[in-house]
Design an enzyme around this catalytic site. Sequence first.
Site, PDB file in Angstrom:
ATOM      1  N   HIS A   1      44.543  90.977   2.098  1.00 33.55           N
ATOM      2  CA  HIS A   1      44.317  91.948   3.168  1.00 33.55           C
ATOM      3  C   HIS A   1      42.900  92.487   3.173  1.00 33.55           C
ATOM      4  O   HIS A   1      42.205  92.446   4.198  1.00 33.55           O
ATOM      5  CB  HIS A   1      45.297  93.114   3.054  1.00 33.55           C
ATOM      6  CG  HIS A   1      45.081  94.166   4.101  1.00 33.55           C
ATOM      7  ND1 HIS A   1      44.213  95.231   3.917  1.00 33.55           N
ATOM      8  CD2 HIS A   1      45.600  94.301   5.343  1.00 33.55           C
ATOM      9  CE1 HIS A   1      44.212  95.979   5.016  1.00 33.55           C
ATOM     10  NE2 HIS A   1      45.044  95.436   5.888  1.00 33.55           N
TER      11      HIS A   1
ATOM     12  N   GLU B   1      54.188  87.685   6.837  1.00 28.80           N
ATOM     13  CA  GLU B   1      52.828  87.929   7.310  1.00 28.80           C
ATOM     14  C   GLU B   1      51.797  87.463   6.292  1.00 28.80           C
ATOM     15  O   GLU B   1      51.997  87.603   5.078  1.00 28.80           O
ATOM     16  CB  GLU B   1      52.607  89.417   7.587  1.00 28.80           C
ATOM     17  CG  GLU B   1      51.266  89.668   8.255  1.00 28.80           C
ATOM     18  CD  GLU B   1      50.803  91.106   8.169  1.00 28.80           C
ATOM     19  OE1 GLU B   1      50.013  91.505   9.051  1.00 28.80           O
ATOM     20  OE2 GLU B   1      51.190  91.828   7.233  1.00 28.80           O
TER      21      GLU B   1
ATOM     22  N   GLU C   1      47.142  86.589  10.453  1.00 26.60           N
ATOM     23  CA  GLU C   1      46.083  87.406  11.051  1.00 26.60           C
ATOM     24  C   GLU C   1      44.706  86.953  10.603  1.00 26.60           C
ATOM     25  O   GLU C   1      44.459  86.755   9.408  1.00 26.60           O
ATOM     26  CB  GLU C   1      46.264  88.879  10.679  1.00 26.60           C
ATOM     27  CG  GLU C   1      45.164  89.773  11.261  1.00 26.60           C
ATOM     28  CD  GLU C   1      45.300  91.240  10.893  1.00 26.60           C
ATOM     29  OE1 GLU C   1      44.341  92.009  11.157  1.00 26.60           O
ATOM     30  OE2 GLU C   1      46.346  91.616  10.339  1.00 26.60           O
TER      31      GLU C   1
ATOM     32  N   HIS D   1      55.867  92.667   6.221  1.00 26.98           N
ATOM     33  CA  HIS D   1      54.473  93.090   6.188  1.00 26.98           C
ATOM     34  C   HIS D   1      53.846  92.776   4.823  1.00 26.98           C
ATOM     35  O   HIS D   1      54.149  93.442   3.828  1.00 26.98           O
ATOM     36  CB  HIS D   1      54.400  94.592   6.471  1.00 26.98           C
ATOM     37  CG  HIS D   1      53.024  95.147   6.513  1.00 26.98           C
ATOM     38  ND1 HIS D   1      52.579  96.089   5.607  1.00 26.98           N
ATOM     39  CD2 HIS D   1      51.986  94.909   7.345  1.00 26.98           C
ATOM     40  CE1 HIS D   1      51.338  96.414   5.892  1.00 26.98           C
ATOM     41  NE2 HIS D   1      50.946  95.711   6.943  1.00 26.98           N
ATOM     42  N   ARG D   2      53.038  91.720   4.794  1.00 25.80           N
ATOM     43  CA  ARG D   2      52.438  91.222   3.542  1.00 25.80           C
ATOM     44  C   ARG D   2      53.534  90.805   2.553  1.00 25.80           C
ATOM     45  O   ARG D   2      53.342  90.864   1.336  1.00 25.80           O
ATOM     46  CB  ARG D   2      51.504  92.261   2.919  1.00 25.80           C
ATOM     47  CG  ARG D   2      50.496  92.858   3.900  1.00 25.80           C
ATOM     48  CD  ARG D   2      49.621  93.911   3.252  1.00 25.80           C
ATOM     49  NE  ARG D   2      48.995  94.751   4.274  1.00 25.80           N
ATOM     50  CZ  ARG D   2      48.296  95.851   4.050  1.00 25.80           C
ATOM     51  NH1 ARG D   2      48.100  96.253   2.801  1.00 25.80           N
ATOM     52  NH2 ARG D   2      47.774  96.561   5.036  1.00 25.80           N
TER      53      ARG D   2
ATOM     54  N   GLN E   1      47.723  86.541  15.067  1.00 30.89           N
ATOM     55  CA  GLN E   1      47.394  87.907  15.464  1.00 30.89           C
ATOM     56  C   GLN E   1      45.983  88.264  15.016  1.00 30.89           C
ATOM     57  O   GLN E   1      45.444  87.701  14.052  1.00 30.89           O
ATOM     58  CB  GLN E   1      48.392  88.898  14.858  1.00 30.89           C
ATOM     59  CG  GLN E   1      48.386  88.885  13.331  1.00 30.89           C
ATOM     60  CD  GLN E   1      49.278  89.936  12.714  1.00 30.89           C
ATOM     61  OE1 GLN E   1      49.597  90.950  13.343  1.00 30.89           O
ATOM     62  NE2 GLN E   1      49.692  89.722  11.473  1.00 30.89           N
TER      63      GLN E   1
END
Length: 297
Positions: free
Chosen positions: A88, A73, A158, A46-47, A196
């Site tokens: 993000h 990600e 994403e 995650h990141r 995503q």
Amino acid sequence: MPTAVAKIGVIVALATALPAAAQQGGEAAMWSAMSRADGRALVIAHRGASAYAPEHTFPAWDRALDMGADYLEQDLQLTRDGVLIVMHDDTLERTLRGPGCTGRVIDRTLDEIRRCSAGAWFNERYPERADPSFDDARVPTLDEVLRRYAGRARFYIETKNPAEAPGMEEKLVAVLRAHGLDGGAARDGLPVVLLQSFSAESLRRLAELAPAIPRIQLLEADPERELIDRLVGIADYAHGVGPSRRTTGPGLIEAAHALRLRVHPYTVNDPAEMRRLLEMGADGLFSDRPDVLASVR
């Protein structure tokens, strides 16, 4: 009102009634391709390894690879001059430091954002994990990430706030195409790229532009019953769902699997919760601690 169990039964019946060609063709192949050969759940950093290094920086992704992550990600934002960067937030304040490092990403050029440290905030917030070299970290472009990790990583990308950044999907696919990744490339049997978004419109557009790349519909932390209601529609354009760990239960996973949708809950850092979700049948988990997840799965 139908119970969650009854709704799952309806979904299973609908899935069983799908045309045989649909189940035996491309969608079935995509379902199979989105799992490891050994059947173990995917470790999605995650990141990056963001518990140990500043999120969305090379130190975080480097550590994640060393820890055995299957996917790295990347959250995308679009700069004022039309460059896809990996960040993000849609504003600079939380993770960037330096003179003028405030405001919205979409109002800043790449050069302006490059002047900001993308790691100093981490040293401030987590002094026990601080590293002076983090101060030199900068926000990378998507192109730079794909170049750095070409041939040795997979990417879980994403589209963030796509409605506020028209053309984001076209730019994304153009970058992927430049790296030969728009046609569903695989590494060790797994897709090199997964796409995503919380935006169904964005995923539908990506389905038109790059149909060979699997797509994951991210889900808000709504009640499980409401999420189950959405699955049949999601199966029209996506190959999986990314629900919050807080609202992921066995009913959601069973219903999703009946529709050939993979389930990748976010963001799971506690080993006991990792085990709970994996025992339910989750196909992969997002974690800030990919080393822990790799040891648990």
